[in-house]
Design an enzyme around this catalytic site. Structure first.
Site, PDB file in Angstrom:
ATOM      1  NE  ARG A  11      -3.007  -0.134   3.285  1.00 37.79           N
ATOM      2  CZ  ARG A  11      -3.288  -0.022   4.577  1.00 37.79           C
ATOM      3  NH1 ARG A  11      -3.032  -1.029   5.388  1.00 37.79           N
ATOM      4  NH2 ARG A  11      -3.807   1.079   5.070  1.00 37.79           N
ATOM      5  CB  SER A  13      -0.241   4.214   4.182  1.00 30.91           C
ATOM      6  OG  SER A  13       0.282   3.021   4.745  1.00 30.91           O
ATOM      7  CB  THR A 123     -10.653   3.369  18.445  1.00 25.30           C
ATOM      8  OG1 THR A 123     -10.248   2.159  17.783  1.00 25.30           O
ATOM      9  CG2 THR A 123     -11.946   3.085  19.193  1.00 25.30           C
ATOM     10  CB  SER A 125     -10.180  -1.076  16.234  1.00 18.96           C
ATOM     11  OG  SER A 125     -10.278  -2.203  17.062  1.00 18.96           O
ATOM     12  CG  LEU A 126     -16.430  -3.059  15.483  1.00 19.50           C
ATOM     13  CD1 LEU A 126     -17.171  -4.252  14.897  1.00 19.50           C
ATOM     14  CD2 LEU A 126     -17.435  -2.106  16.118  1.00 19.50           C
ATOM     15  NE  ARG A 127      -7.909  -5.367  18.680  1.00 19.81           N
ATOM     16  CZ  ARG A 127      -7.102  -4.515  19.302  1.00 19.81           C
ATOM     17  NH1 ARG A 127      -6.946  -4.580  20.602  1.00 19.81           N
ATOM     18  NH2 ARG A 127      -6.449  -3.596  18.627  1.00 19.81           N
ATOM     19  NE  ARG A 128      -6.284  -0.492  18.489  1.00 23.19           N
ATOM     20  CZ  ARG A 128      -5.657  -0.210  17.352  1.00 23.19           C
ATOM     21  NH1 ARG A 128      -6.217   0.610  16.473  1.00 23.19           N
ATOM     22  NH2 ARG A 128      -4.480  -0.731  17.088  1.00 23.19           N
ATOM     23  NE  ARG A 145     -10.880   3.288   8.198  1.00 16.52           N
ATOM     24  CZ  ARG A 145     -11.472   3.139   7.016  1.00 16.52           C
ATOM     25  NH1 ARG A 145     -12.771   3.256   6.889  1.00 16.52           N
ATOM     26  NH2 ARG A 145     -10.756   2.848   5.947  1.00 16.52           N
ATOM     27  N   GLY A 146      -8.105   6.608   8.513  1.00 12.48           N
ATOM     28  CA  GLY A 146      -7.031   7.329   7.821  1.00 12.48           C
ATOM     29  C   GLY A 146      -5.682   6.782   8.241  1.00 12.48           C
ATOM     30  CG  ASN A 147      -2.074   8.562   6.599  1.00 11.25           C
ATOM     31  OD1 ASN A 147      -2.073   9.349   7.536  1.00 11.25           O
ATOM     32  ND2 ASN A 147      -1.906   8.954   5.356  1.00 11.25           N
ATOM     33  CB  VAL A 148       0.025   6.672  11.472  1.00 10.05           C
ATOM     34  CG1 VAL A 148       0.573   7.186  12.779  1.00 10.05           C
ATOM     35  CG2 VAL A 148      -0.135   5.159  11.550  1.00 10.05           C
ATOM     36  NE  ARG A 151      -5.172   5.738  11.972  1.00 15.37           N
ATOM     37  CZ  ARG A 151      -4.552   4.701  12.520  1.00 15.37           C
ATOM     38  NH1 ARG A 151      -4.919   4.253  13.708  1.00 15.37           N
ATOM     39  NH2 ARG A 151      -3.569   4.103  11.890  1.00 15.37           N
TER      40      ARG A 151
END
Length: 308
Positions: A11, A13, A123, A125-128, A145-148, A151
């Site tokens: 990718r 990114s 976040t 992420s559903l897990r987080r 969302r988005g790259n680091v 965010r």
């Protein structure tokens, strides 16, 4: 010099390119010639919807799968936690690199008073999200969302209390700020902190080259975690955490896995230690235990909620 230039797909990114260059350097050190080819994935393009709403597992890997199958690239480098547990036909796991930091961290703005208030934590992420709400039910969560870099910028411009990141990603790019809290209580995503390289099953040249990069301990531990995920039928969407670690003193694998409800109120967790010789079925047995103790019903509920 070895024959044939290995075309490395990635990718575009910053983090993905860092990972691709890491693999490139290791291959170059072994005498192979390489070329990096960057491809934009759907997961990078569609930023206005949470990942689970897109309804695709492997949204970050699909474009590279197509590029490999069509011969545009020979190998592809992925964050292992983004890779679906079932690889497309003809594509195989060729190497797992030694794992980096597995933890999640909370990046904040220096003021921790939000812990006492009804603050918002970001976040994608559903897990987080589920684990944060399990521990801090008074808080709200918002999708991020988005790259680091994007965010971190969104956090800086927001009224949020903080945002959750994988420590490994920020450390690899030297972007880890001083204002962070190690979330060592949060169970990471299966294979978090590990990089996977895939190749075509019949490409013996690439497979031979990549086999020299494989880190066996990381391969075994991530295999267990991904088997746990696959058996729970998580795909990339359900709030599932898993971490397997090799304990040198006891020559055992310590495993911690959990399934959460989306709102974080329910938590089904398993902690076990196994002899290293049992690793091939370990993830499966742990997931079965969770499914038999309420996990099957909870997975059904999660799938219903995500359909809406």
């Amino acid at each position: 010099m070895k024959q044939k230039t290995i075309k490395i797909g990635t990718r575009d990114s910053e983090l993905a390119l860092w990972q691709a260059h890491t693999v490139e350097k290791q291959l170059n050190d072994l005498g192979y010639t390489t070329e990096i080819i960057a491809v934009k994935s759907q997961g990078d393009i569609i930023l206005d919807k949470p990942l689970y709403e897109l309804g695709i597992t492997g949204i970050f890997t699909k474009t590279l799968d197509v590029a490999m199958i069509s011969g545009q690239v020979d190998i592809a480098v992925h964050s292992m936690k983004d890779v679906p547990t079932a690889l497309p036909q003809g594509i195989v796991q060729a190497a797992v690199l030694e794992r980096a930091n597995v933890n999640d961290i909370l990046v904040h703005k220096g003021d921790l008073s939000f812990f006492e208030t009804e603050s918002t934590i970001a976040t994608g992420s559903l897990r987080r999200q589920a684990q944060w709400l399990h521990k801090y039910p008074q808080h709200q969560t918002v999708d991020l969302r988005g790259n680091v870099n994007t965010r971190l910028q969104k956090l800086h411009e927001s009224t949020w209390g903080g945002a959750i990141f994988a420590a490994a990603g920020l450390e690899r790019l030297n972007l880890k700020p001083n204002t962070f809290i190690d979330l060592d209580w949060m169970i990471p995503a299966p294979a978090q902190g590990a990089m996977m390289v895939v190749a075509m099953a019949e490409d013996t040249f690439a497979l031979d080259a990549l086999s020299q990069l494989n880190h066996i301990e990381t391969e075994i531990c991530t295999y267990i975690e991904r088997q746990f995920l696959r058996t729970l039928e998580g795909g990339c969407t359900a709030p599932i955490g898993a971490l397997a670690t090799y304990n040198e003193k006891t020559d055992e694998i310590d495993f911690n896995g959990a399934l959460f409800s989306i709102d974080g109120q329910q938590k089904l967790e398993i902690k076990r230690s196994f002899a290293i010789s049992e690793w091939k079925k370990l993830g499966f047995h742990c997931a079965k235990e969770i499914l038999e103790n309420g996990g099957a019903e909870l997975m059904k509920e999660i799938k219903e909620k995500l359909k809406k």
